[in-house]
Design a protein around this motif. Structure first.
Motif, PDB file in Angstrom:
ATOM      1  N   ILE A 117       4.539   4.503  10.912  1.00  0.00           N
ATOM      2  CA  ILE A 117       5.046   5.820  10.735  1.00  0.00           C
ATOM      3  C   ILE A 117       6.191   5.770   9.192  1.00  0.00           C
ATOM      4  O   ILE A 117       6.094   6.485   8.625  1.00  0.00           O
ATOM      5  CB  ILE A 117       5.573   6.702  11.869  1.00  0.00           C
ATOM      6  N   LEU A 118       7.059   4.971   9.669  1.00  0.00           N
ATOM      7  CA  LEU A 118       8.002   4.727   8.602  1.00  0.00           C
ATOM      8  C   LEU A 118       7.569   4.229   7.488  1.00  0.00           C
ATOM      9  O   LEU A 118       7.936   4.779   6.366  1.00  0.00           O
ATOM     10  CB  LEU A 118       9.120   3.594   9.048  1.00  0.00           C
ATOM     11  N   HIS A 119       6.494   3.368   7.370  1.00  0.00           N
ATOM     12  CA  HIS A 119       5.801   2.965   6.237  1.00  0.00           C
ATOM     13  C   HIS A 119       5.360   4.051   5.360  1.00  0.00           C
ATOM     14  O   HIS A 119       5.349   4.272   4.188  1.00  0.00           O
ATOM     15  CB  HIS A 119       4.808   1.765   6.436  1.00  0.00           C
ATOM     16  N   ILE A 120       4.524   4.923   6.120  1.00  0.00           N
ATOM     17  CA  ILE A 120       3.688   6.055   5.566  1.00  0.00           C
ATOM     18  C   ILE A 120       4.859   7.116   4.902  1.00  0.00           C
ATOM     19  O   ILE A 120       4.721   7.306   3.711  1.00  0.00           O
ATOM     20  CB  ILE A 120       3.032   6.877   6.652  1.00  0.00           C
ATOM     21  N   LEU A 142       0.712  -1.115   0.031  1.00  0.00           N
ATOM     22  CA  LEU A 142       0.162  -0.140  -0.002  1.00  0.00           C
ATOM     23  C   LEU A 142       0.753   1.231   0.212  1.00  0.00           C
ATOM     24  O   LEU A 142       1.885   1.232   0.819  1.00  0.00           O
ATOM     25  CB  LEU A 142      -0.948  -0.022   1.196  1.00  0.00           C
ATOM     26  N   LYS A 143       0.588   2.057  -0.997  1.00  0.00           N
ATOM     27  CA  LYS A 143       1.285   3.483  -0.997  1.00  0.00           C
ATOM     28  C   LYS A 143       0.438   4.416  -1.625  1.00  0.00           C
ATOM     29  O   LYS A 143      -0.328   4.187  -2.402  1.00  0.00           O
ATOM     30  CB  LYS A 143       2.610   3.132  -1.785  1.00  0.00           C
ATOM     31  N   ASP A 187      -6.029  10.615   4.063  1.00  0.00           N
ATOM     32  CA  ASP A 187      -6.560   9.823   4.993  1.00  0.00           C
ATOM     33  C   ASP A 187      -7.315   8.669   4.537  1.00  0.00           C
ATOM     34  O   ASP A 187      -6.998   7.663   5.478  1.00  0.00           O
ATOM     35  CB  ASP A 187      -7.741  10.912   5.412  1.00  0.00           C
ATOM     36  N   ALA A 188      -7.638   8.374   3.431  1.00  0.00           N
ATOM     37  CA  ALA A 188      -8.351   7.049   2.987  1.00  0.00           C
ATOM     38  C   ALA A 188      -7.189   6.157   3.033  1.00  0.00           C
ATOM     39  O   ALA A 188      -7.439   4.952   3.380  1.00  0.00           O
ATOM     40  CB  ALA A 188      -9.012   7.405   1.609  1.00  0.00           C
ATOM     41  N   TRP A 189      -5.966   6.496   2.336  1.00  0.00           N
ATOM     42  CA  TRP A 189      -4.974   5.626   2.338  1.00  0.00           C
ATOM     43  C   TRP A 189      -4.567   5.082   3.899  1.00  0.00           C
ATOM     44  O   TRP A 189      -4.304   4.144   4.113  1.00  0.00           O
ATOM     45  CB  TRP A 189      -3.797   6.183   1.432  1.00  0.00           C
ATOM     46  N   ILE A 190      -4.305   6.141   4.622  1.00  0.00           N
ATOM     47  CA  ILE A 190      -3.693   5.771   6.196  1.00  0.00           C
ATOM     48  C   ILE A 190      -4.999   4.926   6.875  1.00  0.00           C
ATOM     49  O   ILE A 190      -4.645   4.056   7.484  1.00  0.00           O
ATOM     50  CB  ILE A 190      -3.500   6.936   6.889  1.00  0.00           C
ATOM     51  N   THR A 191      -6.156   4.988   6.604  1.00  0.00           N
ATOM     52  CA  THR A 191      -7.124   4.300   7.203  1.00  0.00           C
ATOM     53  C   THR A 191      -7.131   2.687   6.571  1.00  0.00           C
ATOM     54  O   THR A 191      -7.242   1.924   7.464  1.00  0.00           O
ATOM     55  CB  THR A 191      -8.454   4.817   6.669  1.00  0.00           C
ATOM     56  N   GLN A 192      -6.725   2.803   5.313  1.00  0.00           N
ATOM     57  CA  GLN A 192      -6.615   1.339   4.715  1.00  0.00           C
ATOM     58  C   GLN A 192      -5.490   0.708   5.374  1.00  0.00           C
ATOM     59  O   GLN A 192      -5.515  -0.418   5.882  1.00  0.00           O
ATOM     60  CB  GLN A 192      -6.322   1.672   3.150  1.00  0.00           C
ATOM     61  N   LEU A 193      -4.381   1.330   5.656  1.00  0.00           N
ATOM     62  CA  LEU A 193      -3.178   0.849   6.412  1.00  0.00           C
ATOM     63  C   LEU A 193      -3.511   0.332   7.917  1.00  0.00           C
ATOM     64  O   LEU A 193      -3.175  -0.632   8.286  1.00  0.00           O
ATOM     65  CB  LEU A 193      -1.937   2.014   6.410  1.00  0.00           C
ATOM     66  N   GLU A 194      -4.099   1.213   8.344  1.00  0.00           N
ATOM     67  CA  GLU A 194      -4.616   0.807   9.899  1.00  0.00           C
ATOM     68  C   GLU A 194      -5.663  -0.316   9.855  1.00  0.00           C
ATOM     69  O   GLU A 194      -5.553  -1.012  10.781  1.00  0.00           O
ATOM     70  CB  GLU A 194      -5.728   2.128  10.444  1.00  0.00           C
ATOM     71  N   LEU A 195      -6.596  -0.360   9.022  1.00  0.00           N
ATOM     72  CA  LEU A 195      -7.396  -1.583   8.974  1.00  0.00           C
ATOM     73  C   LEU A 195      -6.694  -2.765   8.697  1.00  0.00           C
ATOM     74  O   LEU A 195      -6.832  -3.716   9.525  1.00  0.00           O
ATOM     75  CB  LEU A 195      -8.409  -1.473   7.710  1.00  0.00           C
TER      76      LEU A 195
END
Length: 174
Positions: free
Chosen positions: A156-159, A120-121, A130-138
């Protein structure tokens, strides 16, 4: 007379499920919250799994599942969920079978989910971060349930490492 007949009709509220894996998380949480509000949580997630569910509540929850599952596969999963306790349909078993389909807990599922997380990037500044970070969190939350914890620092490093080049100046300032 027509007036009293109208008051006897009850509305049936259906929470539709598309049968798509990407819709499972939201639908399952919404369905469970609704079941909890109706007092039906014990049917799906019992405190004592050895105790069979109340028959009347089981029928209500099973029917809610049947009405919700609108694609052929998920409808089939629910429809075929029968047990010796509930020959016409077992809501608890149906819920368990749906979870096994959409939340597999095998080693292969963990590996696949890790790969999905790492791939995911944010590919464009036009995408909503925000939608991308939400996907990561899920994905992170799901991995945690499988025993693979992704620490805050790693997230955080991935983001930071998977942002478009247009963000480089912002990242350097951090």
């Amino acid at each position: 007379l027509a007036r009293s007949t109208m008051t006897d009709i009850k509305a049936i509220r259906v929470i539709p499920f598309s049968g798509k894996a990407e819709d499972w998380n939201r639908w399952s949480k919404t369905f469970m919250a609704t079941a909890t509000a109706k007092g039906h949580r014990e049917v799906l997630r019992p405190t004592d799994p050895t105790k069979p569910a109340d028959a009347a509540l089981n029928i209500q929850v099973y029917n809610d599942l049947i009405l919700s599952c609108q694609d052929e596969i998920t409808f089939g999963i629910v429809d075929e969920s029968i047990s010796t306790d509930f020959l016409d349909g077992d809501a608890r078993l149906a819920w368990k079978n749906l979870q096994e389909k959409f939340e597999p807990s095998t080693g292969a599922a963990k590996v696949q989910l890790k790969q999905e997380f790492h791939q995911l990037k944010l590919t464009s500044v036009d995408e909503d971060p925000d939608a991308w970070i939400t996907q990561l969190e899920l994905k992170r939350r799901r991995l945690k349930t499988l025993g693979a914890v992704i620490e805050d620092d790693d997230l955080i490093l991935h983001i930071l490492n998977h942002l478009p080049k247009e963000y480089e100046t912002m990242v350097e300032l951090c």
